[in-house]
Design an enzyme around this catalytic site. Sequence first.
Site, PDB file in Angstrom:
ATOM      1  CE  LYS A  22      55.129  -1.882 -98.099  1.00 37.25           C
ATOM      2  NZ  LYS A  22      54.054  -2.247 -99.303  1.00 37.25           N
ATOM      3  CG  ASN A  23      51.475   0.733 -97.859  1.00 40.32           C
ATOM      4  OD1 ASN A  23      52.299   0.105 -98.668  1.00 40.32           O
ATOM      5  ND2 ASN A  23      50.706   0.027 -97.219  1.00 40.32           N
ATOM      6  CB  CYS A 116      49.424 -11.918-103.228  1.00 40.38           C
ATOM      7  SG  CYS A 116      48.622 -11.369-101.553  1.00 40.38           S
ATOM      8  NE  ARG A 121      46.739  -7.782-102.031  1.00 38.34           N
ATOM      9  CZ  ARG A 121      47.807  -7.112-101.749  1.00 38.34           C
ATOM     10  NH1 ARG A 121      49.005  -7.522-101.521  1.00 38.34           N
ATOM     11  NH2 ARG A 121      47.623  -5.784-101.600  1.00 38.34           N
ATOM     12  CG  ASP A 303      49.064  -3.059 -94.032  1.00 39.98           C
ATOM     13  OD1 ASP A 303      48.841  -4.187 -94.474  1.00 39.98           O
ATOM     14  OD2 ASP A 303      49.762  -1.885 -94.985  1.00 39.98           O
ATOM     15  NE  ARG A 395      57.487  -7.033-101.470  1.00 36.78           N
ATOM     16  CZ  ARG A 395      56.245  -7.115-101.627  1.00 36.78           C
ATOM     17  NH1 ARG A 395      55.794  -8.281-101.586  1.00 36.78           N
ATOM     18  NH2 ARG A 395      55.384  -6.116-102.014  1.00 36.78           N
TER      19      ARG A 395
HETATM   20  C1  UD1 Z   1      46.727  -1.372 -99.665  1.00 34.11           C
HETATM   21  C2  UD1 Z   1      48.334  -1.519 -99.083  1.00 34.11           C
HETATM   22  C3  UD1 Z   1      48.371  -2.592 -97.988  1.00 34.11           C
HETATM   23  C4  UD1 Z   1      47.228  -2.824 -97.157  1.00 34.11           C
HETATM   24  C5  UD1 Z   1      45.848  -2.701 -98.049  1.00 34.11           C
HETATM   25  C6  UD1 Z   1      44.578  -2.370 -96.804  1.00 34.11           C
HETATM   26  C7  UD1 Z   1      49.884  -0.390-100.677  1.00 34.11           C
HETATM   27  C8  UD1 Z   1      50.822  -0.569-101.502  1.00 34.11           C
HETATM   28  N1  UD1 Z   1      49.293  -1.549 -99.935  1.00 34.11           N
HETATM   29  O1  UD1 Z   1      46.885  -2.421-100.550  1.00 34.11           O
HETATM   30  O2  UD1 Z   1      49.545  -2.557 -97.403  1.00 34.11           O
HETATM   31  O3  UD1 Z   1      47.311  -3.950 -96.388  1.00 34.11           O
HETATM   32  O4  UD1 Z   1      45.964  -1.364 -98.812  1.00 34.11           O
HETATM   33  O5  UD1 Z   1      44.905  -1.256 -96.052  1.00 34.11           O
HETATM   34  O6  UD1 Z   1      49.444   0.554-100.240  1.00 34.11           O
HETATM   35  N2  UD1 Z   1      39.677  -5.486-103.474  1.00 34.11           N
HETATM   36  C9  UD1 Z   1      38.828  -6.199-104.455  1.00 34.11           C
HETATM   37  N3  UD1 Z   1      38.824  -5.641-105.908  1.00 34.11           N
HETATM   38  C10 UD1 Z   1      39.831  -4.493-106.260  1.00 34.11           C
HETATM   39  C11 UD1 Z   1      40.708  -4.024-105.162  1.00 34.11           C
HETATM   40  C12 UD1 Z   1      40.629  -4.611-103.825  1.00 34.11           C
HETATM   41  O7  UD1 Z   1      37.940  -6.697-104.018  1.00 34.11           O
HETATM   42  O8  UD1 Z   1      39.628  -4.265-107.405  1.00 34.11           O
HETATM   43  C13 UD1 Z   1      39.607  -5.956-102.216  1.00 34.11           C
HETATM   44  C14 UD1 Z   1      40.804  -6.712-101.616  1.00 34.11           C
HETATM   45  O9  UD1 Z   1      40.876  -7.852-102.024  1.00 34.11           O
HETATM   46  C15 UD1 Z   1      40.803  -6.383-100.195  1.00 34.11           C
HETATM   47  C16 UD1 Z   1      40.220  -5.036 -99.883  1.00 34.11           C
HETATM   48  O10 UD1 Z   1      39.469  -4.687-101.375  1.00 34.11           O
HETATM   49  O11 UD1 Z   1      39.941  -7.343 -99.612  1.00 34.11           O
HETATM   50  C17 UD1 Z   1      41.176  -3.954 -99.649  1.00 34.11           C
HETATM   51  O12 UD1 Z   1      42.163  -3.803-100.666  1.00 34.11           O
HETATM   52  P1  UD1 Z   1      42.838  -2.600-101.062  1.00 34.11           P
HETATM   53  O13 UD1 Z   1      42.617  -1.478-100.231  1.00 34.11           O
HETATM   54  O14 UD1 Z   1      42.571  -2.422-102.709  1.00 34.11           O
HETATM   55  O15 UD1 Z   1      44.418  -3.215-100.852  1.00 34.11           O
HETATM   56  P2  UD1 Z   1      45.569  -2.651-101.680  1.00 34.11           P
HETATM   57  O16 UD1 Z   1      45.546  -1.363-102.316  1.00 34.11           O
HETATM   58  O17 UD1 Z   1      45.954  -3.729-102.713  1.00 34.11           O
END
Ligand code: UD1
Length: 416
Positions: A22-23, A116, A121, A303, A395
């Site tokens: 999925k990711n 969420c 997030r 995850d 999902r």
């Molecule tokens: C992706 C995965 C999700 C997984 C996560 C971490 C997909 C679709 N989803 O989510 O399943 O759990 O990686 O491996 O691939 N953060 C900030 N600011 C930002 C972006 C992130 O502070 O602009 C923080 C987040 O709150 C979190 C951390 O960084 O604490 C990691 O988030 P991130 O790696 O961005 O996760 P996703 O890409 O949303």
Amino acid sequence: MDKIFIIGNKPLSGEVQISGAKNAVLPIMAAALMVKGNSKITRVPRLKDTFTMIQLMEIIGAKCDFEGNTLLVNGDNINNPEAPYELVKTMRASFYVLGPLISRFGFVKVSLPGGCAWGPRPVDFHLKALEKLGAKITLKGGYILAEAKRLIGCKIGLDFPSVGATGNILMAASTAQGKTIISNAAREPEIGQLCRYLNKMGANISGIGTTNLVIDGVEKLNASNIEVIPDRIEVGTFLAAGALLGKIKLNQLNPKHLKSVLQQLKKAGCHIEETNNSLTITKANSIKPLNIETKVYPGFPTDLQAQWISIMILANGRSKVTDNVYYDRFSHVPELNRFGANIKLKKNTAFIEGVKEIIGAPVMSTDIRASASLIIAGLAARGKTEINRVYHIDRGYENIEDKFRQIGADIWREKG
Ligand code: UD1
């Protein structure tokens, strides 16, 4: 609303075919929006999230044809660079259209995702990076508007190796003018695959698999084809069930993507056989309690944190599980305690006192991976479990009940 029922405590044995990740597929689908012509994506899992992404791509103007596990995308008539709130609020990964659409149109309007079940997030890294690349960002009515005639390559240091921000920057910078260097980039296998796909489309990205990605901007990308990598989180979920309940062989996967997880499962007492594309797990006689902490790849994945707790609730002693990636991602804890588990939560650490057995219960699914942990607990529990709100499971898992039924689980779905 559909419910899943399980009569637990039945041994599992047999083989499971792993689906595409999925990711990995979600950013690949977004990348296909960057080009005219036909892109063919194979091994696409039939998940609620892939259907949501298709819906979004069609609103944007792509023509999508999804048969079996093959998705054809035609990008000739893409004309509406906008991701509406109705879709972004149901799937945060919709935010992945930001980079591709600003690259193709010089303008994009994407709803802010909001919070969420795992906490706030934020998307600040994505936006700061786009601003550094020269985009003008404004916020209006809950929407982010980003504009730039052409982005200009630059150095971007991420405060945290965010998967989503790395993906968006890669896509935006692929067609920027000049060189972009991302330091502290995410190096999850799904990001590696996105880089390889973009390169197949004509991008020039180097440093793949490291924390320093270098993107030499090109004028234009062209449509290309790709097969999605196996879903390492689905693999980890079945491994967790195997750790408690029998002997399962998982096929069509890449064991290299699961090194940290396999290491912990072995330490917990499971027997694991590995080939270059399969894993066979035999349950531990007694689960050894272990303390783990989630980290970015190649560390233990957040995850799989919930599924790991489902193993530890039946361990022979005390253990701790700390989530360092998402501090609030523990909505499964009160639900697992309904089975008779003994888990206490303090900040971002779950303190688990292993119990000898757990008993089936009615529980509620709260997010994708939390739901998977409830299925594992239901399979290991004595008696009947009823899982409510299973749309979360749909999902992220392709045919999860069918796959478990094929290896001997007494699990079924009732439509509601
Ligand atoms: C992706 C995965 C999700 C997984 C996560 C971490 C997909 C679709 N989803 O989510 O399943 O759990 O990686 O491996 O691939 N953060 C900030 N600011 C930002 C972006 C992130 O502070 O602009 C923080 C987040 O709150 C979190 C951390 O960084 O604490 C990691 O988030 P991130 O790696 O961005 O996760 P996703 O890409 O949303």
